[in-house]
Design a protein around this motif. Sequence first.
Motif, PDB file in Angstrom:
ATOM      1  N   SER A 209       3.636  22.077  12.977  1.00 23.94           N
ATOM      2  CA  SER A 209       3.256  23.438  13.372  1.00 23.94           C
ATOM      3  C   SER A 209       4.404  24.425  13.192  1.00 23.94           C
ATOM      4  O   SER A 209       4.184  25.629  13.106  1.00 23.94           O
ATOM      5  N   GLN A 210       5.613  23.914  13.110  1.00 19.32           N
ATOM      6  CA  GLN A 210       6.781  24.768  12.891  1.00 19.32           C
ATOM      7  C   GLN A 210       7.174  24.823  11.416  1.00 19.32           C
ATOM      8  O   GLN A 210       8.179  25.420  11.062  1.00 19.32           O
ATOM      9  N   GLY A 211       6.372  24.168  10.566  1.00 19.72           N
ATOM     10  CA  GLY A 211       6.604  24.229   9.132  1.00 19.72           C
ATOM     11  C   GLY A 211       7.499  23.139   8.571  1.00 19.72           C
ATOM     12  O   GLY A 211       7.865  23.177   7.407  1.00 19.72           O
ATOM     13  N   TYR A 212       7.836  22.150   9.369  1.00 18.01           N
ATOM     14  CA  TYR A 212       8.716  21.059   8.924  1.00 18.01           C
ATOM     15  C   TYR A 212       7.892  19.859   8.476  1.00 18.01           C
ATOM     16  O   TYR A 212       7.828  18.831   9.143  1.00 18.01           O
ATOM     17  N   PHE A 213       7.259  19.980   7.311  1.00 21.33           N
ATOM     18  CA  PHE A 213       6.359  18.936   6.830  1.00 21.33           C
ATOM     19  C   PHE A 213       7.088  17.613   6.604  1.00 21.33           C
ATOM     20  O   PHE A 213       6.629  16.557   7.046  1.00 21.33           O
ATOM     21  N   SER A 214       8.231  17.635   5.922  1.00 19.95           N
ATOM     22  CA  SER A 214       8.930  16.381   5.609  1.00 19.95           C
ATOM     23  C   SER A 214       9.455  15.708   6.876  1.00 19.95           C
ATOM     24  O   SER A 214       9.380  14.483   7.004  1.00 19.95           O
ATOM     25  N   LYS A 215       9.952  16.485   7.832  1.00 24.35           N
ATOM     26  CA  LYS A 215      10.420  15.900   9.094  1.00 24.35           C
ATOM     27  C   LYS A 215       9.244  15.287   9.866  1.00 24.35           C
ATOM     28  O   LYS A 215       9.379  14.223  10.457  1.00 24.35           O
ATOM     29  N   ALA A 216       8.107  15.996   9.840  1.00 23.07           N
ATOM     30  CA  ALA A 216       6.909  15.491  10.524  1.00 23.07           C
ATOM     31  C   ALA A 216       6.446  14.183   9.895  1.00 23.07           C
ATOM     32  O   ALA A 216       6.102  13.230  10.586  1.00 23.07           O
ATOM     33  N   LEU A 217       6.468  14.137   8.578  1.00 18.34           N
ATOM     34  CA  LEU A 217       6.047  12.933   7.858  1.00 18.34           C
ATOM     35  C   LEU A 217       6.980  11.766   8.158  1.00 18.34           C
ATOM     36  O   LEU A 217       6.524  10.640   8.378  1.00 18.34           O
ATOM     37  N   LEU A 218       8.269  12.027   8.201  1.00 16.29           N
ATOM     38  CA  LEU A 218       9.233  10.963   8.480  1.00 16.29           C
ATOM     39  C   LEU A 218       9.165  10.496   9.938  1.00 16.29           C
ATOM     40  O   LEU A 218       9.395   9.322  10.216  1.00 16.29           O
ATOM     41  N   LEU A 219       8.867  11.406  10.842  1.00 12.78           N
ATOM     42  CA  LEU A 219       8.798  11.019  12.249  1.00 12.78           C
ATOM     43  C   LEU A 219       7.620  10.085  12.494  1.00 12.78           C
ATOM     44  O   LEU A 219       7.766   9.019  13.085  1.00 12.78           O
ATOM     45  N   ASN A 220       6.430  10.492  12.060  1.00  9.89           N
ATOM     46  CA  ASN A 220       5.257   9.619  12.143  1.00  9.89           C
ATOM     47  C   ASN A 220       4.154  10.187  11.258  1.00  9.89           C
ATOM     48  O   ASN A 220       3.597  11.238  11.565  1.00  9.89           O
ATOM     49  N   PRO A 221       3.837   9.501  10.159  1.00 11.78           N
ATOM     50  CA  PRO A 221       2.789   9.977   9.258  1.00 11.78           C
ATOM     51  C   PRO A 221       1.429  10.169   9.932  1.00 11.78           C
ATOM     52  O   PRO A 221       0.632  10.980   9.480  1.00 11.78           O
ATOM     53  N   LEU A 222       1.175   9.456  11.026  1.00 11.93           N
ATOM     54  CA  LEU A 222      -0.094   9.631  11.732  1.00 11.93           C
ATOM     55  C   LEU A 222      -0.226  11.042  12.305  1.00 11.93           C
ATOM     56  O   LEU A 222      -1.329  11.533  12.515  1.00 11.93           O
ATOM     57  N   GLY A 223       0.903  11.699  12.545  1.00 13.88           N
ATOM     58  CA  GLY A 223       0.873  13.072  13.051  1.00 13.88           C
ATOM     59  C   GLY A 223       0.216  14.022  12.070  1.00 13.88           C
ATOM     60  O   GLY A 223      -0.473  14.965  12.473  1.00 13.88           O
ATOM     61  N   ILE A 224       0.411  13.791  10.774  1.00 15.96           N
ATOM     62  CA  ILE A 224      -0.221  14.627   9.748  1.00 15.96           C
ATOM     63  C   ILE A 224      -1.741  14.464   9.836  1.00 15.96           C
ATOM     64  O   ILE A 224      -2.488  15.443   9.818  1.00 15.96           O
ATOM     65  N   PHE A 225      -2.181  13.222   9.953  1.00 17.23           N
ATOM     66  CA  PHE A 225      -3.609  12.933  10.078  1.00 17.23           C
ATOM     67  C   PHE A 225      -4.177  13.570  11.346  1.00 17.23           C
ATOM     68  O   PHE A 225      -5.247  14.181  11.327  1.00 17.23           O
ATOM     69  N   MET A 226      -3.451  13.449  12.459  1.00 16.70           N
ATOM     70  CA  MET A 226      -3.894  14.041  13.718  1.00 16.70           C
ATOM     71  C   MET A 226      -3.991  15.558  13.609  1.00 16.70           C
ATOM     72  O   MET A 226      -4.944  16.170  14.104  1.00 16.70           O
ATOM     73  N   ALA A 227      -3.009  16.177  12.963  1.00 14.42           N
ATOM     74  CA  ALA A 227      -3.012  17.635  12.811  1.00 14.42           C
ATOM     75  C   ALA A 227      -4.224  18.090  11.995  1.00 14.42           C
ATOM     76  O   ALA A 227      -4.857  19.097  12.332  1.00 14.42           O
ATOM     77  N   LEU A 228      -4.533  17.351  10.944  1.00 11.15           N
ATOM     78  CA  LEU A 228      -5.704  17.692  10.135  1.00 11.15           C
ATOM     79  C   LEU A 228      -6.981  17.628  10.971  1.00 11.15           C
ATOM     80  O   LEU A 228      -7.838  18.515  10.882  1.00 11.15           O
ATOM     81  N   ILE A 229      -7.106  16.605  11.770  1.00 11.62           N
ATOM     82  CA  ILE A 229      -8.283  16.471  12.639  1.00 11.62           C
ATOM     83  C   ILE A 229      -8.325  17.627  13.635  1.00 11.62           C
ATOM     84  O   ILE A 229      -9.383  18.222  13.869  1.00 11.62           O
ATOM     85  N   MET A 230      -7.172  17.971  14.203  1.00  9.96           N
ATOM     86  CA  MET A 230      -7.127  19.043  15.199  1.00  9.96           C
ATOM     87  C   MET A 230      -7.469  20.407  14.609  1.00  9.96           C
ATOM     88  O   MET A 230      -7.945  21.289  15.320  1.00  9.96           O
ATOM     89  N   VAL A 231      -7.241  20.583  13.326  1.00 10.04           N
ATOM     90  CA  VAL A 231      -7.556  21.855  12.685  1.00 10.04           C
ATOM     91  C   VAL A 231      -9.015  21.880  12.214  1.00 10.04           C
ATOM     92  O   VAL A 231      -9.725  22.865  12.421  1.00 10.04           O
ATOM     93  N   ILE A 232      -9.472  20.806  11.615  1.00 14.04           N
ATOM     94  CA  ILE A 232     -10.806  20.783  11.006  1.00 14.04           C
ATOM     95  C   ILE A 232     -11.921  20.520  12.024  1.00 14.04           C
ATOM     96  O   ILE A 232     -12.967  21.178  11.995  1.00 14.04           O
TER      97      ILE A 232
END
Length: 135
Positions: free
Chosen positions: A60-83
């Motif tokens: 949400s702060q624009g740090y895609f690569s940091k988010a991906l490295l921290l936990n890739p499931l967060g990207i999936f969760m964010a997509l669900i939370m938006v869609i």
Amino acid sequence: MTRNRLYLMLGLGIAAGYGWVIWSSQNDALHSDLTPCLFKNATGIACPSCGSTRSVLLLSQGYFSKALLLNPLGIFMALIMVIAPFWLLYDIVLNKDTLYYNYKKAEDTIRIKWVAISLILLIILNWLWNIQKGH
């Protein structure tokens, strides 16, 4: 699962998810050791989803690569939370079943043996990644 039950559970899950993200962002969860994870609290070992909230916050702060490295499931969760909220609202307002239909289709796909095994292996790899990082 019935359509109404799915939509109720999804609506409650979305509300809880947004509530947790808002609470976490106000309480500096990115730099906190506080975790709601029962598995990690009991064993000291990160579960496969540990770091997902922090990953969503980084995203949400624009740090895609940091988010991906921290936990890739967060990207999936964010997509669900938006869609999901928009899709859920679309179905409720127009009295459609598109979300329910696609949920059932996804459920059937996940029951295919090679798909299930692939997803389980991805979760195990994510878990090993979390353990290796020490989160």
